[in-house]
Design a protein around this motif. Structure first.
Motif, short mmCIF file in Angstrom:
data_model
loop_
_atom_site.label_atom_id
_atom_site.label_comp_id
_atom_site.label_asym_id
_atom_site.label_seq_id
_atom_site.Cartn_x
_atom_site.Cartn_y
_atom_site.Cartn_z
N ALA A 38 0.77 -1.25 -0.13
CA ALA A 38 0.16 0.07 0.01
C ALA A 38 1.04 1.01 -0.13
CB ALA A 38 -0.81 0.08 1.35
N PHE A 39 0.31 2.32 -0.34
CA PHE A 39 1.30 3.37 -0.52
C PHE A 39 0.22 4.61 -0.50
CE2 PHE A 39 0.43 2.46 -4.91
CZ PHE A 39 -0.03 3.64 -5.51
N PHE A 40 0.76 6.00 -0.22
CA PHE A 40 0.14 7.21 -0.25
C PHE A 40 0.58 8.21 -1.12
CE2 PHE A 40 2.42 7.61 3.71
CZ PHE A 40 2.84 8.90 3.60
N TYR A 41 -0.15 9.22 -1.49
CA TYR A 41 0.25 10.43 -2.39
C TYR A 41 0.94 11.55 -1.37
CZ TYR A 41 0.36 14.57 -5.05
OH TYR A 41 0.52 15.85 -5.76
N ALA A 50 -10.60 11.74 3.58
CA ALA A 50 -9.51 11.04 2.79
C ALA A 50 -10.16 9.94 1.98
CB ALA A 50 -8.77 10.46 3.48
N LEU A 51 -9.67 9.67 0.73
CA LEU A 51 -10.15 8.82 -0.19
C LEU A 51 -9.11 7.68 -0.47
CD1 LEU A 51 -12.18 7.96 -2.56
CD2 LEU A 51 -10.72 9.47 -3.92
N VAL A 52 -9.49 6.33 -0.12
CA VAL A 52 -8.83 5.09 -0.38
C VAL A 52 -9.42 4.31 -1.18
CG1 VAL A 52 -7.74 3.30 0.95
CG2 VAL A 52 -7.91 5.48 2.10
N ILE A 53 -8.62 3.87 -2.28
CA ILE A 53 -8.98 2.96 -3.20
C ILE A 53 -8.18 1.81 -3.12
CG2 ILE A 53 -9.88 4.92 -4.67
CD1 ILE A 53 -7.54 4.18 -6.50
N GLY A 54 -8.49 0.75 -3.87
CA GLY A 54 -7.97 -0.50 -3.97
C GLY A 54 -8.73 -1.75 -4.29
N GLY A 55 -7.97 -2.78 -4.72
CA GLY A 55 -8.48 -3.98 -5.44
C GLY A 55 -7.28 -5.11 -5.76
N GLY A 56 -7.70 -6.03 -6.81
CA GLY A 56 -6.69 -7.11 -7.14
C GLY A 56 -5.71 -6.44 -8.07
N SER A 57 -4.44 -7.05 -7.93
CA SER A 57 -3.47 -6.43 -8.87
C SER A 57 -3.61 -7.17 -10.11
CB SER A 57 -1.98 -6.58 -8.29
OG SER A 57 -1.78 -6.12 -7.09
N LEU A 71 -6.78 13.02 -6.74
CA LEU A 71 -7.38 11.74 -7.01
C LEU A 71 -7.46 10.92 -5.62
CD1 LEU A 71 -5.60 11.19 -10.37
CD2 LEU A 71 -7.82 11.26 -10.07
N ALA A 72 -6.98 10.06 -5.40
CA ALA A 72 -7.07 9.01 -4.40
C ALA A 72 -5.93 9.55 -3.30
CB ALA A 72 -7.03 7.43 -4.47
N ASP A 73 -6.13 9.68 -2.18
CA ASP A 73 -4.82 9.74 -1.18
C ASP A 73 -4.07 8.54 -1.13
OD1 ASP A 73 -5.61 12.50 -0.48
OD2 ASP A 73 -7.74 11.59 0.22
N ALA A 74 -4.71 7.01 -0.95
CA ALA A 74 -3.85 5.98 -0.73
C ALA A 74 -4.51 4.93 -1.54
CB ALA A 74 -3.86 5.56 0.75
N VAL A 75 -3.56 3.99 -1.80
CA VAL A 75 -3.95 2.74 -2.51
C VAL A 75 -3.59 1.24 -1.88
CG1 VAL A 75 -3.83 1.52 -4.61
CG2 VAL A 75 -3.68 3.88 -4.85
N ALA A 76 -4.56 0.64 -1.88
CA ALA A 76 -4.62 -0.64 -1.01
C ALA A 76 -4.37 -1.76 -2.13
CB ALA A 76 -5.50 -1.17 -0.13
N CYS A 77 -3.10 -2.42 -2.34
CA CYS A 77 -3.13 -3.53 -3.43
C CYS A 77 -3.25 -4.73 -2.98
CB CYS A 77 -1.65 -3.08 -4.01
SG CYS A 77 -1.44 -1.40 -4.58
N ALA A 92 -3.85 1.49 5.22
CA ALA A 92 -3.79 2.37 4.07
C ALA A 92 -4.71 3.81 4.48
CB ALA A 92 -4.35 2.06 2.99
N ALA A 93 -5.85 3.30 5.28
CA ALA A 93 -6.78 4.36 5.69
C ALA A 93 -6.17 5.24 6.93
CB ALA A 93 -8.03 3.74 6.23
#
Length: 582
Positions: A38-41, A50-57, A71-77, A92-93
């Motif tokens: 996971a990472f953040f901007y 805060a906007l967190v997005i994510g899903g399968g790689s 856009l999103a602040d963080a992503v969960a991969c 991530a949140a």
């Protein structure tokens, strides 16, 4: 001939390695969150939702490419084609929470729903206010009366864009959710597949299609669509897809839309631009106003061939958020000077790439075990883990028939994580702790629906049990009964839904009925009940997961989750009996 892939010898770390490459290349924008995928901007605005997005790689640039300014602040991969696990999502949140609430945006898939729901519960326990919007733009995947069963595909891009702008505008969480849902509900997508993708580690593609065939409405993971036909000219493909979209959205002359033509992985830009040429001619003739259009690769499935078309119907409110400037290395709008980032020194990112070989299995005595002490329990779970890992190709083959072929990969990966945890445990006195640790490792590493469900198979039953140093037949029966109840409460599946419950429920019933016969005889009965339940899944229509869109076409195929349950009970019996074999 199979697809040639550019991978390292050990594909189990492909997500970590790929993400590391991305973050090293764009480290002036992003920072990794601990040891999580996971990472953040770095330049995200403060004092906002805060906007967190994510899903399968495996769908790049979704989701990693839509994190950034506006856009999103963080992503969960998650793992390939599997949702991120709850702990990863929660971290991530926490990394971007500003005290104004966190909005999660993700695709409407069973695994994502389970894991994000659990992550929200975990966040709320820590005082973080949360909400979610599930993307369901793929109207070919279910009729309007079952809109909440529809899948999320390329329409994610528009929903994330507008959600990010609403968050950056400083609106309340309630208002951000309203605007995001409005964007989602005015977005529809239809896809067309001409060739499959192949998941890393799999020899077979996600689906099979003849060289002279294509499929309208096929899902991003190879889920069946509306109709499989012979290949046809681009103009005929687009004509059908356009009229499907127009009818679904009830579009009429004068309506304003944003249009996204998306390549699914291997379709070249020359062909995608041809798609837009044919599409524009039809929109222009019908008097639709194209407010904005983009042609690119936004949402993929490895090297899948084909494309999708997404329409976003706009009004003045949605336009204001759609037009707000944003920037990421893969998606940008507005003037470049409006986008800033923080310069940072280069960082080194390390991952644990070690793999676990088959574990040496030690039993406390020769012959049949009447009970399991702490070391027996640990060795039994190690043996089961190796059994599942050895059956990865078998589970992959079963899942490929009606799913996306990732069950074997996910189960093997989760069992590897469980082995790592079990091998590190020292001087344990509570036998239930062994099951808890293994289940927790699976839950927090596997992602997808399988991570929650199979992690709970070990974890839920053992959690909260009074400490004991031996496990009897009655104890094991009680533990698995608790696990079944937790799994059914979390996932909602019952016998006949073509899930792992079809094997687990009869196995648990057999445990309860035969506990007084001793550990071995009880497990023999449970194993046989699980086998029958597994075989019975061939008769059922799927009610959960990606196979549910197959309807009657799923009949005749065995459920992969039920197969894993059978192998687990078989492994228990073999260990207790002393007949170890993979």
């Amino acid at each position: 001939m199979g697809t040639k892939k550019i991978l390292n010898k050990d594909v189990s770390n492909v997500v970590e390695e790929s993400l590391t490459g991305y973050l090293l290349a764009y480290q002036k924008y992003y920072k990794k969150i601990g040891e999580y995928n996971a990472f953040f901007y770095k330049g995200h605005r403060k004092d906002k939702v805060a906007l967190v997005i994510g899903g399968g790689s495996g769908h790049e640039p979704l989701f990693t490419g839509y994190c950034g300014a506006g856009l999103a602040d963080a992503v969960a991969c998650g793992n390939v084609c599997a949702s991120p696990n709850p702990e990863l999502i929660m971290e991530a949140a926490k990394a971007v929470d500003q005290g104004k609430g966190v909005l999660f945006v993700y695709g409407n898939y069973a695994g994502d729903n389970l894991n994000f729901d659990m992550a929200e519960e975990m966040c709320q326990k820590e005082g973080i206010q949360t909400a979610h919007v599930r993307e369901w733009d793929d109207f070919a995947s279910a009729p309007k009366e079952r809109i909440t069963d529809r899948r999320g595909i390329a329409g994610d891009v528009y929903t994330i864009k507008i959600a990010g702008a609403a968050c950056d505008a400083g609106l309340s969480l309630e208002e951000v959710v309203r605007i995001t849902e409005k964007a989602r509900d005015n977005t529809n997508t239809i896809g067309l597949a001409t060739s499959p993708g192949t998941l890393p580690g799999n020899e077979k593609p996600t689906f099979e299609i003849a060289d002279d065939e294509m499929e309208f409405g096929m899902g991003l993971h190879g889920e069946p669509g509306i109709e499989r036909t012979k290949m046809m000219p681009c103009s005929e493909m687009v004509d059908r897809m356009y009229h499907e979209l127009k009818a679904e959205m009830n579009l009429k002359e004068g309506d304003e839309i944003a249009v996204l033509v998306n390549g699914l992985g291997s379709t070249p830009l020359l062909e995608l631009n041809l798609v837009y040429y044919e599409l524009y001619k039809r929109m222009h003739k019908d008097g639709l106003k194209v407010y904005d259009a983009e042609v690119k690769t936004y949402c993929t499935c490895m090297e899948m061939g084909g494309f999708s078309i997404t329409f976003l119907k706009l009004d003045e409110e949605l336009k204001s958020y759609y037009d707000a400037p944003c920037y990421s290395p893969y998606y940008a709008k507005g003037a470049a000077e409006q986008v800033t980032w923080e310069a940072q020194e280069e960082e080194e990112i390390e991952f644990d790439e070690s793999d676990i070989e088959a574990a040496p299995i030690i039993r406390s005595k020769e012959g049949v075990l009447e009970e399991l002490n702490v070391e027996d329990a640990r060795n039994m779970l190690l043996y089961i883990a190796d059994k599942i890992i050895a059956n990865k190709p078998y589970l992959t083959e079963i899942d490929s028939a009606i799913g996306d072929g990732d069950h074997g990969i996910g189960m093997a990966g989760g069992m590897q994580k469980a082995k790592r945890k079990l091998l590190k445990l020292e001087d344990q006195e509570n036998v239930y702790r062994i099951f808890e640790e293994a289940g927790q490792a699976m839950l927090m590493s596997m992602g997808g629906a399988s991570g929650v469900i199979f992690g709970s198979l070990y974890l839920a039953g053992a959690k909260g049990m009074e400490s004991k140093n031996v496990l009897t037949a009655f104890d094991l029966a009680e533990m698995e009964e608790k696990s079944l109840a937790a799994i059914q409460e979390r996932g909602g599946a019952k016998v006949g839904d073509k899930t792992m419950v079809d094997a687990l429920a009869p196995a648990v019933e057999a445990l309860k009925k035969n506990a007084d016969l001793g550990l071995l005889e009880m497990l023999k009965q449970a194993e046989e009940a699980a086998r029958i339940g597994m075989e019975d899944t061939k008769k059922y229509v799927a009610k959960f997961g990606r196979a549910k869109s197959l309807l009657e076409r799923a009949i005749g195929h065995q459920d992969a989750g039920a197969t894993s349950v059978y192998l687990i009970f078989q492994g228990m019996r073999e260990f207790v009996e002393g007949t170890l074999k993979y």
